[in-house]
Write an enzyme that holds these catalytic residues in place. Structure first.
Site, short mmCIF file in Angstrom:
data_model
loop_
_atom_site.label_atom_id
_atom_site.label_comp_id
_atom_site.label_asym_id
_atom_site.label_seq_id
_atom_site.Cartn_x
_atom_site.Cartn_y
_atom_site.Cartn_z
N SER A 51 64.28 -7.72 35.66
CA SER A 51 63.41 -7.16 34.62
C SER A 51 64.09 -6.00 33.92
O SER A 51 65.17 -5.58 34.32
CB SER A 51 62.06 -6.73 35.22
OG SER A 51 62.20 -5.61 36.04
N GLY A 52 63.43 -5.51 32.89
CA GLY A 52 63.88 -4.31 32.20
C GLY A 52 65.30 -4.38 31.68
O GLY A 52 65.75 -5.40 31.14
N ASP A 111 66.61 -7.11 49.49
CA ASP A 111 66.88 -5.69 49.37
C ASP A 111 68.37 -5.42 49.08
O ASP A 111 69.22 -5.66 49.93
CB ASP A 111 66.46 -5.02 50.68
CG ASP A 111 66.52 -3.52 50.58
OD1 ASP A 111 66.91 -2.99 49.52
OD2 ASP A 111 66.18 -2.86 51.60
N ALA A 112 68.65 -4.89 47.91
CA ALA A 112 70.03 -4.62 47.52
C ALA A 112 70.67 -3.50 48.36
O ALA A 112 71.88 -3.33 48.34
CB ALA A 112 70.09 -4.24 46.04
N TYR A 235 61.68 14.69 32.63
CA TYR A 235 62.79 13.78 32.93
C TYR A 235 64.07 14.51 33.31
O TYR A 235 64.34 14.75 34.48
CB TYR A 235 63.02 12.76 31.80
CG TYR A 235 63.68 11.53 32.35
CD1 TYR A 235 62.94 10.40 32.68
CD2 TYR A 235 65.06 11.52 32.64
CE1 TYR A 235 63.54 9.29 33.27
CE2 TYR A 235 65.66 10.42 33.23
CZ TYR A 235 64.90 9.31 33.54
OH TYR A 235 65.50 8.23 34.13
P1 NAI Z 1 62.65 -2.28 36.15
O1 NAI Z 1 61.59 -1.89 37.11
O2 NAI Z 1 62.28 -3.09 34.97
O3 NAI Z 1 63.83 -3.05 36.93
C1 NAI Z 1 64.22 -2.67 38.22
C2 NAI Z 1 65.00 -3.77 38.89
O4 NAI Z 1 65.40 -3.33 40.19
C3 NAI Z 1 64.20 -5.07 39.11
O5 NAI Z 1 65.07 -6.14 38.90
C4 NAI Z 1 63.83 -5.00 40.59
O6 NAI Z 1 63.62 -6.27 41.20
C5 NAI Z 1 65.07 -4.34 41.15
N1 NAI Z 1 64.89 -3.71 42.46
C6 NAI Z 1 64.12 -2.65 42.78
N2 NAI Z 1 64.27 -2.36 44.09
C7 NAI Z 1 65.17 -3.23 44.60
C8 NAI Z 1 65.75 -3.43 45.88
N3 NAI Z 1 65.46 -2.66 46.93
N4 NAI Z 1 66.65 -4.44 46.02
C9 NAI Z 1 66.97 -5.24 44.97
N5 NAI Z 1 66.46 -5.09 43.75
C10 NAI Z 1 65.57 -4.10 43.56
O7 NAI Z 1 63.34 -0.89 35.71
P2 NAI Z 1 64.22 -0.44 34.45
O8 NAI Z 1 63.38 0.42 33.58
O9 NAI Z 1 64.93 -1.59 33.87
O10 NAI Z 1 65.27 0.54 35.14
C11 NAI Z 1 66.59 0.17 35.48
C12 NAI Z 1 67.51 1.36 35.35
O11 NAI Z 1 67.56 1.76 33.98
C13 NAI Z 1 67.06 2.60 36.14
O12 NAI Z 1 68.20 3.25 36.64
C14 NAI Z 1 66.40 3.45 35.07
O13 NAI Z 1 66.40 4.81 35.39
C15 NAI Z 1 67.32 3.17 33.90
N6 NAI Z 1 66.77 3.50 32.59
C16 NAI Z 1 65.53 3.08 32.18
C17 NAI Z 1 65.06 3.47 30.93
C18 NAI Z 1 63.69 3.06 30.46
O14 NAI Z 1 63.21 3.65 29.48
N7 NAI Z 1 63.05 2.09 31.04
C19 NAI Z 1 65.86 4.27 29.99
C20 NAI Z 1 67.15 4.59 30.50
C21 NAI Z 1 67.58 4.24 31.75
NA NA Z 2 66.32 -3.60 35.49
#
Ligand code: NAI
Ligand code: NA
Length: 386
Positions: A51-52, A111-112, A235
């Site tokens: 996701s994301g 779990d990664a 933040y």
């Molecule tokens: P998200 O929640 O959409 O994606 C997180 C991902 O991590 C998912 O694929 C989930 O399954 C995986 N995940 C979580 N715990 C896990 C584990 N223990 N083992 C394996 N997989 C695991 O989050 P998002 O927003 O995409 O965040 C990703 C990165 O981007 C983070 O470091 C966040 O700080 C950074 N980021 C996000 C921004 C935003 O506005 N959403 C902006 C800039 C950076």
């Molecule tokens: Na992600």
């Protein structure tokens, strides 16, 4: 069951599989309508690719560069009674579309942080790719197990220094409520750095490099957010910022470590994006309503897929080298940080209140709300919810 959204606050308890698939397809279209990556990596490992930002990166690399991808994510499969998580269905959709193009697409659910998972990933790489050319690190989580089953580190959303009150937007029930973040203790800061900083990224690279599965010219990227003085207290000046500073420093350490294989490690500073993780942050929601409205007005609003594709294509795999700032950070937050945009946001935020926040004249709540539902597969155009 699936057409009814079950949302509590900002957490979706279910998703709509067909809607998730349609959103993945939309992101693929966004990438295909952009220019392809010229010197794309062949084999990619994505940590957090369901996701994301991680999913959008995977889509960019696969559909904009023809890369084979292995993704590790932590998702809940569907059962008879439960739709499972959106990320689970995103993975299924991604696999289907990627395989139609003749690409290898594999998903490991689990779990990664776990050593056995790393072992499984290394074996898969050896058997299928030999080596990987790229690792995208995009995990977002609240906990990380300590080694040897010795409890867990927890990340907290707090300030450092003084308390800060920001508006939090709940989708169900729909409400904007002020929430005060308290200053974190040293232990809480440490926990957040352990969970969301660069240590796990570093461990992954060490383990993969020792196993000899990183190809010459290997590149790795992780994602950060810095924001502006408006978002600073919640933040970059808060616990998450401490973790991001650690992540930035880790990129430099890894970049040196990878020099013997002519490899590189980067952090890309992204724009604020509506994701499963970001909707929790008080103060950020109001800011994002204003940001979306202003960027749309300027014709500078990128979808998540467009944003991540720009990072991969114009920065990470730019044939002329990766452009960075003086701290070696990739800055994709340029539209957001434009002083004209920031001044406009400041003016708008002054007008946004718990009674008027849905008014399209003060901010773009409707896009913000819709984006949240769409990442869970709801309210997607062209999907039949009956
Ligand atoms: P998200 O929640 O959409 O994606 C997180 C991902 O991590 C998912 O694929 C989930 O399954 C995986 N995940 C979580 N715990 C896990 C584990 N223990 N083992 C394996 N997989 C695991 O989050 P998002 O927003 O995409 O965040 C990703 C990165 O981007 C983070 O470091 C966040 O700080 C950074 N980021 C996000 C921004 C935003 O506005 N959403 C902006 C800039 C950076
Ligand atoms: Na992600």
């Amino acid at each position: 069951m699936n057409k009814i959204k079950i949302v509590k606050g900002v957490v979706a308890a279910n998703c709509h599989p067909e809607g998730c698939k349609a959103i993945v397809q939309q992101q693929i279209n966004d990438v295909k309508n952009s220019s392809p990556i010229k010197n794309a990596p062949k084999n990619v490992l994505v940590l957090g690719g369901s996701s994301g930002l991680g999913l959008a990166s995977r889509i960019s690399l696969a559909f904009g560069g023809g890369a084979n991808t292995l993704n590790v994510s932590y998702e809940r499969p569907s059962t008879e009674k439960d739709s499972g998580t959106a990320g689970f269905h995103n993975n299924l959709a991604f696999q289907k579309f990627a395989k139609e193009e003749g690409l290898i697409a594999e998903d490991f659910i689990g779990d990664a942080f776990n050593a056995d998972m790393r072992e499984k990933v290394i074996n898969f790489i050896r058997d299928n790719f030999g080596q990987i050319d790229c690792l995208v690190y995009s995990l977002a989580t609240g906990v990380r197990p300590k080694p040897n089953g010795d409890g867990k580190w927890k990340s907290v959303l707090k300030t450092t220094g003084t308390p800060f009150t920001g508006n939090f937007i709940s989708f169900e029930p729909e409400a904007m409520v002020p929430v005060t973040l308290e200053p974190a203790t040293d232990e809480e800061i440490e926990g957040t750095v352990k969970v969301m900083g660069g240590e796990d990224w570093h461990e992954w690279i060490d383990v993969l490099k020792t196993a000899g599965v990183l190809a010459p010219g290997f590149k790795t990227i992780a994602y950060s957010y810095i924001g502006s003085d408006i978002t600073y207290p919640v933040y970059f000046g808060g616990t998450l910022g401490k973790a991001k500073e650690h992540l930035h420093a880790t990129a430099d350490t890894l970049d040196s470590k990878l020099s013997d294989i002519n490899g590189h490690a980067y952090v890309a500073v992204c724009k604020a994006i509506v994701s499963k993780a970001s909707v929790f942050i008080p103060g950020l929601s109001t800011y994002v309503l204003a940001l979306i409205k202003e960027l749309k007005a300027r014709g500078e609003d990128e979808t998540t897929a467009q944003h991540m594709h720009r990072i991969i294509n114009e920065f990470l795999y730019n044939p002329n080298g990766t452009p960075t700032d003086e701290q070696r950070l990739i800055r994709a937050d340029n539209f957001e940080l434009n002083p004209e945009v920031q001044n406009k946001i400041k003016e708008m935020i002054k007008q946004i209140t718990p009674t008027n926040y849905k008014d399209p004249n003060v901010g773009d709540y409707e896009s913000y709300r819709k984006e949240f539902y769409q990442i869970n597969g709801f309210e997607v155009d062209g999907v039949d919810y009956n």
